[in-house]
Design an enzyme around this catalytic site. Structure first.
Site, short mmCIF file in Angstrom:
data_model
loop_
_atom_site.label_atom_id
_atom_site.label_comp_id
_atom_site.label_asym_id
_atom_site.label_seq_id
_atom_site.Cartn_x
_atom_site.Cartn_y
_atom_site.Cartn_z
N LYS A 145 0.86 -1.19 0.00
CA LYS A 145 0.00 0.00 0.00
C LYS A 145 0.89 1.23 0.00
O LYS A 145 2.00 1.19 0.54
CB LYS A 145 -0.89 0.02 1.25
CG LYS A 145 -2.14 0.85 1.09
CD LYS A 145 -3.21 0.10 0.33
CE LYS A 145 -4.47 0.90 0.17
NZ LYS A 145 -5.55 0.07 -0.40
N GLY A 257 -22.73 4.94 3.17
CA GLY A 257 -21.70 5.32 2.20
C GLY A 257 -22.19 4.99 0.81
O GLY A 257 -22.17 3.83 0.39
N GLY A 259 -21.15 5.75 -2.32
CA GLY A 259 -20.16 6.14 -3.33
C GLY A 259 -20.01 5.01 -4.34
O GLY A 259 -20.96 4.26 -4.60
N ASN A 260 -18.81 4.87 -4.86
CA ASN A 260 -18.57 3.86 -5.90
C ASN A 260 -19.01 2.46 -5.43
O ASN A 260 -19.82 1.80 -6.08
CB ASN A 260 -17.07 3.88 -6.27
CG ASN A 260 -16.72 2.82 -7.27
OD1 ASN A 260 -16.86 1.62 -7.01
ND2 ASN A 260 -16.27 3.23 -8.44
P1 NAD Z 1 -16.26 6.87 -2.56
O1 NAD Z 1 -15.47 8.08 -2.22
O2 NAD Z 1 -16.71 6.66 -3.96
O3 NAD Z 1 -17.58 6.81 -1.65
C1 NAD Z 1 -17.57 6.99 -0.27
C2 NAD Z 1 -18.96 7.40 0.17
O4 NAD Z 1 -18.98 7.45 1.58
C3 NAD Z 1 -19.40 8.76 -0.34
O5 NAD Z 1 -20.75 8.69 -0.72
C4 NAD Z 1 -19.26 9.66 0.90
O6 NAD Z 1 -20.18 10.74 0.89
C5 NAD Z 1 -19.61 8.65 1.97
N1 NAD Z 1 -19.15 9.04 3.29
C6 NAD Z 1 -18.04 9.72 3.66
N2 NAD Z 1 -18.03 9.86 5.01
C7 NAD Z 1 -19.14 9.24 5.47
C8 NAD Z 1 -19.68 9.04 6.76
N3 NAD Z 1 -19.09 9.52 7.84
N4 NAD Z 1 -20.84 8.33 6.85
C9 NAD Z 1 -21.44 7.87 5.75
N5 NAD Z 1 -20.98 8.03 4.52
C10 NAD Z 1 -19.84 8.72 4.38
O7 NAD Z 1 -15.39 5.64 -2.04
P2 NAD Z 1 -15.50 4.11 -2.48
O8 NAD Z 1 -14.52 3.86 -3.55
O9 NAD Z 1 -16.92 3.74 -2.64
O10 NAD Z 1 -14.90 3.43 -1.17
C11 NAD Z 1 -15.68 3.26 -0.01
C12 NAD Z 1 -15.01 2.26 0.90
O11 NAD Z 1 -14.83 1.04 0.18
C13 NAD Z 1 -13.60 2.67 1.37
O12 NAD Z 1 -13.40 2.14 2.66
C14 NAD Z 1 -12.69 1.96 0.40
O13 NAD Z 1 -11.39 1.73 0.96
C15 NAD Z 1 -13.47 0.67 0.21
N6 NAD Z 1 -13.09 -0.02 -1.02
C16 NAD Z 1 -13.39 0.51 -2.23
C17 NAD Z 1 -13.00 -0.17 -3.38
C18 NAD Z 1 -13.33 0.38 -4.75
O14 NAD Z 1 -13.00 -0.29 -5.73
N7 NAD Z 1 -13.99 1.50 -4.85
C19 NAD Z 1 -12.27 -1.37 -3.29
C20 NAD Z 1 -12.00 -1.90 -2.03
C21 NAD Z 1 -12.42 -1.21 -0.90
#
Ligand code: NAD
Length: 449
Positions: A145, A257, A259-260
């Site tokens: 990482k 959450g 997001g993606n």
């Molecule tokens: P992202 O930035 O696309 O989405 C995150 C979401 O969480 C957003 O909607 C944001 O508004 C929301 N958020 C932020 N703070 C918050 C809170 N206190 N309470 C509720 N919601 C909150 O990120 P992502 O890519 O979806 O990643 C989210 C999690 O998934 C992270 O922990 C990341 O490490 C993990 N993850 C993502 C991937 C990937 O491919 N995207 C892969 C493995 C792990």
């Protein structure tokens, strides 16, 4: 981290390499017990959480103390300064990191995070979890990482590009298709990977583009990478629901959450028949027992800034959303959301961890005592790294697979991983996280031998 670094440098470690010219510090096997103690002193230290998880799996596996110590020691820690000329003519330096935890099963693999809270503790924990994750899904990759301690929202596009290229200039000699393959993480994206792969090509002449994954499609990215994490998590949910004798239709889901990861998962779950009753983002959440349409909620989020502006449902805080009535709770935002303080209030039957590290070790114990099944992050969100591995494979073979080919390869990998974890859970009567750690640690130890 100053204390830690001073200790590292004053210790006469035989394997340590320290290059002042490149400002890269490369230290092999530096995490003695003193160092681990330092990490453990930090409140809610991610690394200490990770080591607690390892200890409990190692105990169940009956591993030798020497082997456990080796598993706790990253192979290399790179800590360096990135000097940069800012748009206003001033000079600044930013702290960069890469922790190469384990390459016993293949090249180090893991994202690069740009965030003001990035430090050696966090990067070390995430590198360890990547080694576990790649082993759980049994892909031929190790764990690493990286990151930069910076708030990227304060940078212009040209400064962001300089920072990305600066990270590669410091790390180019330590990464490569068969050495270490970084990817995006929090606040890094395909554009940043495109700059990084371009910089790497300029420095090394490597044209495979296989040193970074998560690139744009035009620069060697893979179809399906954007939705892979949600898709992989959905496969895990389907398997777990079946294993527990539950049914898809009408099973209620809350997603923290949106997001993606959370959004794509929500769309797939609803199409399959699950009822999404709550979602939240950083501004708060909404809950509607009659069900929400994730696509319509996302439209509102995009147009009005947050899910809380959606027309139906009651408005809740992020703390409250976790404690609502539902069958499946999906933390998909941040670390340390389910803790000793709120674990007793969780009403779900399943906690499906799409986020990394959302449940603390203390909360794990409470949830398991209530027979709540936690599908752990190292299994549930491993779809992302699996498709990253596909991207690397495609780059090396000079191929481009369709999205349906990608998902046809992803599905059996996720289902096999679930089966291995479920079987270990049954055989050893442990929670799913300990089972996943046991499966992964055993695979890493076998490879080390
Ligand atoms: P992202 O930035 O696309 O989405 C995150 C979401 O969480 C957003 O909607 C944001 O508004 C929301 N958020 C932020 N703070 C918050 C809170 N206190 N309470 C509720 N919601 C909150 O990120 P992502 O890519 O979806 O990643 C989210 C999690 O998934 C992270 O922990 C990341 O490490 C993990 N993850 C993502 C991937 C990937 O491919 N995207 C892969 C493995 C792990």
């Amino acid at each position: 981290m100053g204390v830690l670094l001073q200790w590292m440098l004053s210790d006469g470690s035989k394997k340590r390499k320290h290059s002042v010219n490149t400002a890269v510090i490369v230290i092999n096997s530096v995490y003695s017990n003193d160092c681990l103690d330092f990490f453990n002193q930090k409140h809610m230290s991610a690394f200490s959480n990770a080591m607690q998880q390892l200890d409990s799996a190692a105990k169940k596996l009956g591993l030798d103390a020497v082997v456990v110590k080796k598993l706790k020691e990253p192979n290399y820690v790179h800590e360096f300064e990135i000097p940069m000329a800012m748009d206003d003519g001033s000079q600044k330096t930013f702290k960069g990191y890469r922790v190469q935890c384990s390459n016993a099963r293949g090249p180090y693999k893991g994202g690069i995070r740009f965030h003001s809270q990035v430090d050696l503790d966090e990067v070390s924990a995430l590198a360890f979890w990547m080694a576990i994750k790649t082993a759980v899904v049994n892909i031929p990759m190790g764990g690493g990482k990286g990151g930069v301690s910076i708030n990227p929202k304060e940078l212009s596009q040209s400064e962001l590009e300089k920072l990305s290229r600066g990270w590669v200039q410091k790390m180019a000699q330590h990464i490569g298709p068969n050495i270490d393959v970084p990817a995006p993480d929090v606040n890094t994206n395909p554009q940043i990977m495109d700059w990084m792969v371009d910089e790497y090509e300029k420095i090394t002449g490597d044209t495979t583009r296989a040193t970074f994954t998560g690139k744009s499609l035009e620069h060697g990215g893979s179809e399906g990478r954007g939705t892979a994490t949600g898709q992989g998590g959905f496969y895990v949910l389907e398997e777990l629901v079946r294993a527990l004798g539950m049914h898809t239709d009408g099973t209620t889901v809350v997603i923290q959450g949106f997001g993606n990861a959370g959004y794509h998962f929500g769309v797939l779950a609803r199409v399959a028949g699950y009822r999404i009753v709550g979602v939240s983002d950083s501004k708060g959440g909404i809950y509607d027992p009659n069900g929400l349409d994730p696509e319509a909620v996302m439209k509102t989020k995009q147009e009005k800034g947050s899910v809380i502006n959606y027309e139906s449902g009651i408005k809740l805080t992020n703390k409250e959303i976790l404690e609502q009535e539902c069958d499946v709770l999906v933390p998909a935002a941040l670390e340390n959301q389910i803790t000793a303080e709120n674990a007793t209030n969780i009403k779900a039957k399943i906690v499906l961890e799409l986020a990394n590290g959302p449940t603390t070790p203390e909360a794990d114990v409470i949830l398991w005592s209530k027979k709540i099944y936690v599908a752990p992050d190292v299994l549930t969100n491993a779809g992302g790294v699996t498709v990253s591995y596909f991207e690397w494979d495609q780059n090396l073979k000079n191929e481009h697979w369709s999205e349906s080919e990608v998902f046809a390869k992803l599905e059996p990998i996720m289902k096999d991983a679930f089966k291995a974890v479920w079987d270990a859970h049954k055989q050893h009567t442990v929670d799913l996280r300990t089972a996943a750690l046991m499966v992964a640690v055993q695979r890493i130890v076998d490879a080390m031998k």
